[in-house]
Design a protein around this motif. Structure first.
Motif, short mmCIF file in Angstrom:
data_model
loop_
_atom_site.label_atom_id
_atom_site.label_comp_id
_atom_site.label_asym_id
_atom_site.label_seq_id
_atom_site.Cartn_x
_atom_site.Cartn_y
_atom_site.Cartn_z
N LYS A 151 52.18 93.44 76.29
CA LYS A 151 53.32 92.53 76.31
C LYS A 151 53.51 91.86 77.68
O LYS A 151 53.83 90.68 77.74
CB LYS A 151 54.58 93.30 75.92
N GLN A 152 53.29 92.56 78.74
CA GLN A 152 53.50 91.98 80.06
C GLN A 152 52.44 90.93 80.40
O GLN A 152 52.62 90.15 81.33
CB GLN A 152 53.55 93.05 81.15
N HIS A 153 51.35 90.85 79.64
CA HIS A 153 50.29 89.90 79.91
C HIS A 153 50.31 88.70 78.97
O HIS A 153 49.41 87.87 79.02
CB HIS A 153 48.92 90.59 79.82
N LEU A 154 51.32 88.59 78.11
CA LEU A 154 51.41 87.47 77.19
C LEU A 154 51.79 86.20 77.95
O LEU A 154 52.59 86.23 78.88
CB LEU A 154 52.46 87.74 76.11
N PRO A 155 51.23 85.05 77.53
CA PRO A 155 51.58 83.80 78.20
C PRO A 155 53.02 83.40 77.92
O PRO A 155 53.58 83.76 76.87
CB PRO A 155 50.61 82.79 77.59
N THR A 156 53.61 82.66 78.82
CA THR A 156 54.98 82.19 78.66
C THR A 156 55.05 80.69 78.92
O THR A 156 54.16 80.11 79.54
CB THR A 156 55.96 82.90 79.62
N GLU A 216 49.09 75.77 72.33
CA GLU A 216 49.08 74.62 73.23
C GLU A 216 50.07 73.54 72.78
O GLU A 216 50.57 72.79 73.60
CB GLU A 216 47.67 74.02 73.33
N MET A 217 50.35 73.48 71.49
CA MET A 217 51.23 72.45 70.95
C MET A 217 52.70 72.89 70.92
O MET A 217 53.58 72.04 70.73
CB MET A 217 50.77 72.08 69.54
N VAL A 218 52.98 74.17 71.11
CA VAL A 218 54.35 74.67 71.07
C VAL A 218 55.09 74.22 72.32
O VAL A 218 54.63 74.43 73.43
CB VAL A 218 54.37 76.22 70.97
N LYS A 219 56.25 73.56 72.12
CA LYS A 219 57.04 73.06 73.24
C LYS A 219 58.41 73.72 73.34
O LYS A 219 58.98 73.81 74.40
CB LYS A 219 57.26 71.55 73.11
N TYR A 220 58.96 74.09 72.18
CA TYR A 220 60.34 74.57 72.13
C TYR A 220 60.41 76.03 71.73
O TYR A 220 59.59 76.50 70.95
CB TYR A 220 61.14 73.71 71.14
N CYS A 221 61.41 76.73 72.23
CA CYS A 221 61.53 78.17 71.98
C CYS A 221 62.02 78.48 70.57
O CYS A 221 61.80 79.57 70.07
CB CYS A 221 62.47 78.80 73.01
#
Length: 48
Positions: free
Chosen positions: A3-8, A29-34
């Protein structure tokens, strides 16, 4: 991957940090919004 190595990323609407999710695995790469809420606010405010 731990979990600590997941991209944000930072959401351009609410300026909060959000982590990678399994459902975004193929299009991260296409995700922009939370969230869908922030994506909806984007269209109301005219943000890109």
């Amino acid at each position: 991957m731990k979990k600590q190595h997941l991209p944000t990323k930072i959401c351009p609407v609410c300026n909060r940090s959000f982590m990678w999710r399994k459902k975004w695995e193929k299009n991260w790469e296409m995700v922009k919004y939370c969230s869908k809420k922030c994506a909806g606010i984007k269209s109301n405010k005219g943000l890109t």
